[in-house]
Design a protein around this motif. Sequence first.
Motif, PDB file in Angstrom:
ATOM      1  N   GLY A 164      45.881  49.597  21.756  1.00 39.88           N
ATOM      2  CA  GLY A 164      45.149  50.772  22.226  1.00 39.88           C
ATOM      3  C   GLY A 164      43.830  50.469  22.894  1.00 39.88           C
ATOM      4  O   GLY A 164      43.021  51.377  23.130  1.00 39.88           O
ATOM      5  N   GLY A 165      43.596  49.200  23.238  1.00 41.12           N
ATOM      6  CA  GLY A 165      42.346  48.821  23.863  1.00 41.12           C
ATOM      7  C   GLY A 165      42.466  48.638  25.360  1.00 41.12           C
ATOM      8  O   GLY A 165      43.520  48.856  25.967  1.00 41.12           O
ATOM      9  N   SER A 166      41.356  48.232  25.962  1.00 46.87           N
ATOM     10  CA  SER A 166      41.291  47.983  27.396  1.00 46.87           C
ATOM     11  C   SER A 166      41.050  46.497  27.620  1.00 46.87           C
ATOM     12  O   SER A 166      40.261  45.870  26.909  1.00 46.87           O
ATOM     13  N   PHE A 167      41.728  45.929  28.612  1.00 44.59           N
ATOM     14  CA  PHE A 167      41.589  44.502  28.935  1.00 44.59           C
ATOM     15  C   PHE A 167      41.568  44.406  30.453  1.00 44.59           C
ATOM     16  O   PHE A 167      42.595  44.596  31.110  1.00 44.59           O
ATOM     17  N   GLN A 168      40.394  44.134  31.023  1.00 47.06           N
ATOM     18  CA  GLN A 168      40.231  44.198  32.464  1.00 47.06           C
ATOM     19  C   GLN A 168      39.500  42.985  33.005  1.00 47.06           C
ATOM     20  O   GLN A 168      38.719  42.349  32.304  1.00 47.06           O
ATOM     21  N   GLY A 169      39.754  42.708  34.284  1.00 49.73           N
ATOM     22  CA  GLY A 169      38.945  41.741  34.997  1.00 49.73           C
ATOM     23  C   GLY A 169      37.590  42.345  35.300  1.00 49.73           C
ATOM     24  O   GLY A 169      37.450  43.563  35.421  1.00 49.73           O
ATOM     25  N   GLN A 170      36.574  41.507  35.407  1.00 49.82           N
ATOM     26  CA  GLN A 170      35.234  42.038  35.647  1.00 49.82           C
ATOM     27  C   GLN A 170      35.051  42.540  37.074  1.00 49.82           C
ATOM     28  O   GLN A 170      34.266  43.446  37.322  1.00 49.82           O
ATOM     29  N   ALA A 171      35.767  41.956  38.026  1.00 50.42           N
ATOM     30  CA  ALA A 171      35.621  42.369  39.419  1.00 50.42           C
ATOM     31  C   ALA A 171      36.583  43.495  39.772  1.00 50.42           C
ATOM     32  O   ALA A 171      36.209  44.450  40.456  1.00 50.42           O
ATOM     33  N   ASN A 172      37.831  43.403  39.316  1.00 47.81           N
ATOM     34  CA  ASN A 172      38.843  44.388  39.659  1.00 47.81           C
ATOM     35  C   ASN A 172      39.243  45.183  38.429  1.00 47.81           C
ATOM     36  O   ASN A 172      39.073  44.741  37.296  1.00 47.81           O
ATOM     37  N   HIS A 173      39.788  46.359  38.659  1.00 50.99           N
ATOM     38  CA  HIS A 173      40.154  47.234  37.545  1.00 50.99           C
ATOM     39  C   HIS A 173      41.282  46.632  36.709  1.00 50.99           C
ATOM     40  O   HIS A 173      41.214  46.616  35.489  1.00 50.99           O
ATOM     41  N   GLU A 174      42.311  46.125  37.370  1.00 53.73           N
ATOM     42  CA  GLU A 174      43.437  45.543  36.672  1.00 53.73           C
ATOM     43  C   GLU A 174      43.554  44.047  36.976  1.00 53.73           C
ATOM     44  O   GLU A 174      43.156  43.590  38.049  1.00 53.73           O
ATOM     45  N   ILE A 175      44.122  43.302  36.058  1.00 54.09           N
ATOM     46  CA  ILE A 175      44.297  41.861  36.234  1.00 54.09           C
ATOM     47  C   ILE A 175      45.611  41.600  36.957  1.00 54.09           C
ATOM     48  O   ILE A 175      46.647  42.179  36.609  1.00 54.09           O
ATOM     49  N   ASP A 176      45.568  40.740  37.953  1.00 48.97           N
ATOM     50  CA  ASP A 176      46.755  40.377  38.714  1.00 48.97           C
ATOM     51  C   ASP A 176      47.379  39.130  38.095  1.00 48.97           C
ATOM     52  O   ASP A 176      46.768  38.055  38.085  1.00 48.97           O
ATOM     53  N   TYR A 177      48.597  39.263  37.582  1.00 44.36           N
ATOM     54  CA  TYR A 177      49.288  38.148  36.948  1.00 44.36           C
ATOM     55  C   TYR A 177      50.282  37.458  37.884  1.00 44.36           C
ATOM     56  O   TYR A 177      51.135  36.704  37.420  1.00 44.36           O
ATOM     57  N   SER A 178      50.159  37.709  39.178  1.00 39.88           N
ATOM     58  CA  SER A 178      51.028  37.029  40.137  1.00 39.88           C
ATOM     59  C   SER A 178      50.787  35.524  40.070  1.00 39.88           C
ATOM     60  O   SER A 178      49.640  35.074  39.957  1.00 39.88           O
ATOM     61  N   ILE A 179      51.862  34.750  40.166  1.00 34.32           N
ATOM     62  CA  ILE A 179      51.772  33.301  39.992  1.00 34.32           C
ATOM     63  C   ILE A 179      52.116  32.594  41.286  1.00 34.32           C
ATOM     64  O   ILE A 179      53.119  32.887  41.937  1.00 34.32           O
ATOM     65  N   ASP A 180      51.249  31.655  41.668  1.00 32.52           N
ATOM     66  CA  ASP A 180      51.513  30.784  42.814  1.00 32.52           C
ATOM     67  C   ASP A 180      50.857  29.436  42.543  1.00 32.52           C
ATOM     68  O   ASP A 180      50.388  29.175  41.434  1.00 32.52           O
ATOM     69  N   GLU A 181      50.791  28.580  43.554  1.00 33.43           N
ATOM     70  CA  GLU A 181      50.264  27.228  43.359  1.00 33.43           C
ATOM     71  C   GLU A 181      48.781  27.220  42.973  1.00 33.43           C
ATOM     72  O   GLU A 181      48.290  26.258  42.378  1.00 33.43           O
ATOM     73  N   LYS A 182      48.045  28.278  43.275  1.00 33.31           N
ATOM     74  CA  LYS A 182      46.614  28.328  42.989  1.00 33.31           C
ATOM     75  C   LYS A 182      46.316  28.777  41.558  1.00 33.31           C
ATOM     76  O   LYS A 182      45.171  28.750  41.128  1.00 33.31           O
ATOM     77  N   ILE A 183      47.345  29.188  40.830  1.00 31.23           N
ATOM     78  CA  ILE A 183      47.140  29.769  39.519  1.00 31.23           C
ATOM     79  C   ILE A 183      46.522  28.784  38.529  1.00 31.23           C
ATOM     80  O   ILE A 183      45.810  29.175  37.604  1.00 31.23           O
ATOM     81  N   LEU A 184      46.740  27.485  38.730  1.00 31.12           N
ATOM     82  CA  LEU A 184      46.263  26.492  37.774  1.00 31.12           C
ATOM     83  C   LEU A 184      44.743  26.374  37.755  1.00 31.12           C
ATOM     84  O   LEU A 184      44.164  25.919  36.765  1.00 31.12           O
ATOM     85  N   VAL A 185      44.082  26.776  38.845  1.00 33.71           N
ATOM     86  CA  VAL A 185      42.623  26.654  38.916  1.00 33.71           C
ATOM     87  C   VAL A 185      41.933  28.014  38.987  1.00 33.71           C
ATOM     88  O   VAL A 185      40.708  28.087  39.011  1.00 33.71           O
ATOM     89  N   LYS A 186      42.697  29.084  39.003  1.00 32.67           N
ATOM     90  CA  LYS A 186      42.106  30.410  39.144  1.00 32.67           C
ATOM     91  C   LYS A 186      41.372  30.817  37.878  1.00 32.67           C
ATOM     92  O   LYS A 186      41.893  30.690  36.772  1.00 32.67           O
ATOM     93  N   ASN A 187      40.152  31.310  38.046  1.00 28.12           N
ATOM     94  CA  ASN A 187      39.343  31.762  36.922  1.00 28.12           C
ATOM     95  C   ASN A 187      39.465  33.279  36.775  1.00 28.12           C
ATOM     96  O   ASN A 187      39.478  34.012  37.762  1.00 28.12           O
ATOM     97  N   TYR A 188      39.558  33.726  35.526  1.00 31.81           N
ATOM     98  CA  TYR A 188      39.660  35.145  35.221  1.00 31.81           C
ATOM     99  C   TYR A 188      38.485  35.556  34.328  1.00 31.81           C
ATOM    100  O   TYR A 188      38.577  35.449  33.097  1.00 31.81           O
ATOM    101  N   PRO A 189      37.373  36.033  34.875  1.00 29.21           N
ATOM    102  CA  PRO A 189      36.329  36.616  34.025  1.00 29.21           C
ATOM    103  C   PRO A 189      36.817  37.968  33.505  1.00 29.21           C
ATOM    104  O   PRO A 189      37.220  38.828  34.287  1.00 29.21           O
TER     105      PRO A 189
END
Length: 260
Positions: free
Chosen positions: A218-243
Amino acid sequence: MKELLQKCLKAAGKIQKDHFEGIKMISHKENISNIVTEVDFECNSTIVQMIVKEHPDHNLLTEEEGWINNQSAYTWVVDPLDGTSNYVAWIPWFGVLIALLKDNEPVLGGAYLPIQNDLYFAEKGKGAYKNGGKLKITDKRLSNSLSACSTDFNEDQQALDKAISYYRFLVNNSRNIRSTNSLLDFLYVAENKYGCCVNMFTHIWDIAAPFMIIKEAGGSFQGQANHEIDYSIDEKILVKNYPVIAGMYDIVHKMKHQIP
């Protein structure tokens, strides 16, 4: 897949508990805050073998082995030992995180704390549980809540300044700060022990499972920059930071709109 996920959590947790206070190999990865041990690799290998045995066609994304893309709709996201720095310091703030994505959206998430023998599990639309008991985040004010705020080494001074801004805000507006910089901070949000958790430096394997657990509680879990977190996966995912910010919706909303 639910049963397999929980078996993988327990298997890796047993390895961690069996080797606790007996670490022999510690190596640094990209910076001083990011280390790895032989237990990370052993847990990773055990989990991967268990998943591949049951679902050889599924994708795998693990902290220690990277992305194995089999062009499947399903992707297992694995942090085999979350809280490695705590683990090597003999502090029992560590555990295992595993999530299952379907079409780049989390549908299952689990966490296991081996020293405490606590297992957390969530399924999309079916709630979140700790050791079989349902988790529910209830309304509370930030001023009456403990909070967590964590970051890692970062050469980006702007990002460091942002982290300090969040820390200052929580010092001035929450009851107090208690941070482990590990999965425990997110799990304590799901248990309603913390009003919120801010972490300025995470990867997808750090957040996919806690996201499911907190959202289903029942809680909220969000990225600090965007409203929702994008879980799309590509080659850059290994270094992508999620604040990220996690907690009760009103607290998360207030923080995102009051901190520039």
